[in-house]
Design a protein around this motif. Structure first.
Motif, mmCIF file in Angstrom:
data_model
loop_
_atom_site.group_PDB
_atom_site.id
_atom_site.type_symbol
_atom_site.label_atom_id
_atom_site.label_comp_id
_atom_site.label_asym_id
_atom_site.label_seq_id
_atom_site.Cartn_x
_atom_site.Cartn_y
_atom_site.Cartn_z
ATOM 1 N N GLU A 97 -74.089 -37.098 -62.245
ATOM 2 C CA GLU A 97 -73.130 -36.638 -63.127
ATOM 3 C C GLU A 97 -72.838 -35.205 -62.895
ATOM 4 O O GLU A 97 -71.757 -34.554 -62.971
ATOM 5 C CB GLU A 97 -73.502 -36.753 -64.554
ATOM 6 C CG GLU A 97 -73.387 -38.334 -64.744
ATOM 7 C CD GLU A 97 -73.757 -38.618 -65.989
ATOM 8 O OE1 GLU A 97 -73.596 -37.851 -67.207
ATOM 9 O OE2 GLU A 97 -74.216 -39.879 -66.354
ATOM 10 N N ASN B 40 -78.280 -29.791 -69.165
ATOM 11 C CA ASN B 40 -77.452 -31.051 -69.371
ATOM 12 C C ASN B 40 -76.308 -30.553 -69.036
ATOM 13 O O ASN B 40 -75.812 -29.436 -68.851
ATOM 14 C CB ASN B 40 -77.466 -31.147 -70.888
ATOM 15 C CG ASN B 40 -77.019 -30.075 -71.936
ATOM 16 O OD1 ASN B 40 -76.150 -29.404 -71.633
ATOM 17 N ND2 ASN B 40 -77.731 -29.979 -73.227
ATOM 18 N N TYR C 165 -83.917 -37.418 -64.957
ATOM 19 C CA TYR C 165 -83.050 -36.098 -64.954
ATOM 20 C C TYR C 165 -82.554 -36.016 -63.525
ATOM 21 O O TYR C 165 -81.260 -35.482 -63.260
ATOM 22 C CB TYR C 165 -83.867 -35.024 -65.261
ATOM 23 C CG TYR C 165 -83.080 -33.670 -65.429
ATOM 24 C CD1 TYR C 165 -81.925 -33.561 -66.362
ATOM 25 C CD2 TYR C 165 -83.261 -32.697 -64.309
ATOM 26 C CE1 TYR C 165 -81.209 -32.488 -66.203
ATOM 27 C CE2 TYR C 165 -82.583 -31.487 -64.456
ATOM 28 C CZ TYR C 165 -81.496 -31.437 -65.530
ATOM 29 O OH TYR C 165 -80.578 -30.061 -65.350
ATOM 30 N N LEU D 210 -79.414 -37.968 -63.220
ATOM 31 C CA LEU D 210 -78.121 -37.174 -64.028
ATOM 32 C C LEU D 210 -77.546 -36.168 -63.300
ATOM 33 O O LEU D 210 -76.481 -35.887 -63.215
ATOM 34 C CB LEU D 210 -78.658 -36.562 -65.380
ATOM 35 C CG LEU D 210 -77.843 -35.834 -66.214
ATOM 36 C CD1 LEU D 210 -76.884 -36.811 -66.789
ATOM 37 C CD2 LEU D 210 -78.431 -35.132 -67.276
#
Ligand SMILES: [Zn+2]
Length: 410
Positions: free
Chosen positions: A200, A152, A193, A196
């Motif tokens: 990011e 993450n 994912y 992401l």
């Protein structure tokens, strides 16, 4: 007479690895540039002269009689920073469970991700620092380190921050790789994912890492997803690397060549077309023999075939909770015994070609004038002894940037 900081003399073999500036292929991998009774002059952290008849007024002299002198080992593939260890899986492996079985049983990468997410910055730093101390004592003076157990934004960033702090604080130099696409976190689906990672994490990673890596494998990231991630990384200035063709052949080697990756890693199942393209595009094949060894697979990457086809080969530990090893001498031993590398090829793969696999050959990887003085003394009279006499530490002295940073009692 010129005054210098350090002179090493009487080396049985001064193994310079001098030669080409590109990763060595085929017969070049056997050319070690050996100087008998060699001398090495070091000043201000750099190598200033190499030969057999040097005259300097040195502040310190090291007599290397009975020893060999080589460039510091470079470990171009590690997962240095992770929380927790998985020694309990050894029993599972001994009962015949495979990598995928262990993952399904709650072990494997998901276990490490949980423990890494839960670990504080300081805990991850201390664990990484201890592993670096072990590396240094076995002669590794530069390593690559990958994120990838966070999965993450916050945890991936924390791992890269830990690596960058360790690089500043520890004698071992660390080159960072962003491997957000190491696995798909349990709480997300694969496409979300991948978005992401691209939208990011990569914008964060571009200021924290040099390389972008992907675990391209069945059950992890597809060829198409890997391509998208590596392309996005490239646009952000991150050089591509790829974990490819470890468990099955997914044409990962071909993707490495197509995308201009600096290296492709594992490659146990790589096909001949991939090898041909990798050779053509100078993609370095990073061999990780510790991984099949610890998985008890009895199958190793076809390094011999790759060398014969012109793929430049490097060796690395793959240090991670599934292959817990810091020792590059042991990788040379596995490379010779299980991949049929010659001792000279294994040494080139652990020094100069390893430096090329992380784009550091301008500064390290060989004993050339002008390079950083990262130098090892080994308590053996010739280089064939390194794989021949296995399971012990041959390193007696580690010199990093001209400074003696480790002396192992001999
Ligand atoms: Zn890896």
């Amino acid at each position: 007479m010129r005054s210098i900081d350090l002179l090493i003399k009487n080396a049985e073999e001064l193994i310079t690895l001098q030669g080409t500036n590109h990763a060595r292929k085929k017969e070049e991998m056997n050319e070690l540039g050996i100087i008998k009774q060699g001398m090495l002059a070091i000043d201000d952290g750099k190598i200033v002269d190499v030969g057999s008849d040097l005259n300097y007024d040195a502040k310190k002299i090291i007599d290397a009689s009975g020893k060999i002198v080589i460039p510091g080992f470079v470990d171009p593939h590690t997962h240095l920073v992770f929380g927790g260890t998985r020694e309990f899986e050894l029993d599972w492996k001994l009962h015949g469970l495979t990598y995928m079985d262990i993952k399904r049983k709650g072990g494997g990468i998901d276990y490490t991700v949980t423990h890494t997410r839960d670990a504080s910055f300081n805990s991850l730093y201390q664990q990484g620092n201890k592993r670096l101390d072990t590396m240094l004592s076995y002669g590794t003076t530069t390593c690559e380190a990958k994120s990838g157990y966070g999965l993450n934004f916050e945890s991936e960033k924390r791992i890269l921050d830990v690596q960058n702090k360790l690089n500043k604080d520890h004698k071992v130099d660390i080159i960072s790789t962003f491997l957000g696409a190491h696995s798909i976190p349990k709480e997300m689906n694969d496409e979300d994912y991948v978005d992401l990672v691209i939208n990011e994490m990569i914008p964060m990673a571009k200021t924290h890492a040099k390389f972008c890596d992907v675990f391209c494998e069945q059950g992890f990231f597809t060829i198409d997803q890997s391509r998208r991630i590596l392309e996005a990384g490239k646009k952000a200035g991150l050089v591509p690397k790829i974990h490819a063709d470890e468990l099955i052949d997914t044409n990962g080697g071909l993707l490495a060549a197509e995308i201009g990756a600096i290296s492709a890693e594992h490659l146990l199942k790589t096909n001949e077309e991939s090898m041909r393209k990798m050779a053509e595009k100078n993609v370095i094949g990073v061999m990780l023999p510790g991984t099949p060894f610890s998985l008890m697979m009895n199958e190793y990457a076809p390094a011999r075939k790759m060398i014969d086809k012109g793929v430049p080969i490097a060796l690395a530990t793959d240090l991670n909770p599934n292959c817990y090893v810091e020792n590059m001498q042991f990788m040379m031993q596995l490379g010779c015994f299980n991949m049929k590398l010659t001792p000279a090829e294994a040494l080139t793969a652990s020094t100069f070609n390893a430096a090329c696999a992380i784009d550091q050959q301008e500064w390290i990887g060989s004993l050339d004038v002008g390079k950083q003085a990262d130098v090892l003394l080994l308590d053996v009279s010739n280089y064939q002894m390194i794989p021949y006499h296995f399971g012990i530490n041959h390193v007696s002295t580690v010199i990093k940037k001209g400074e003696i940073v480790r002396s192992n009692k001999k």
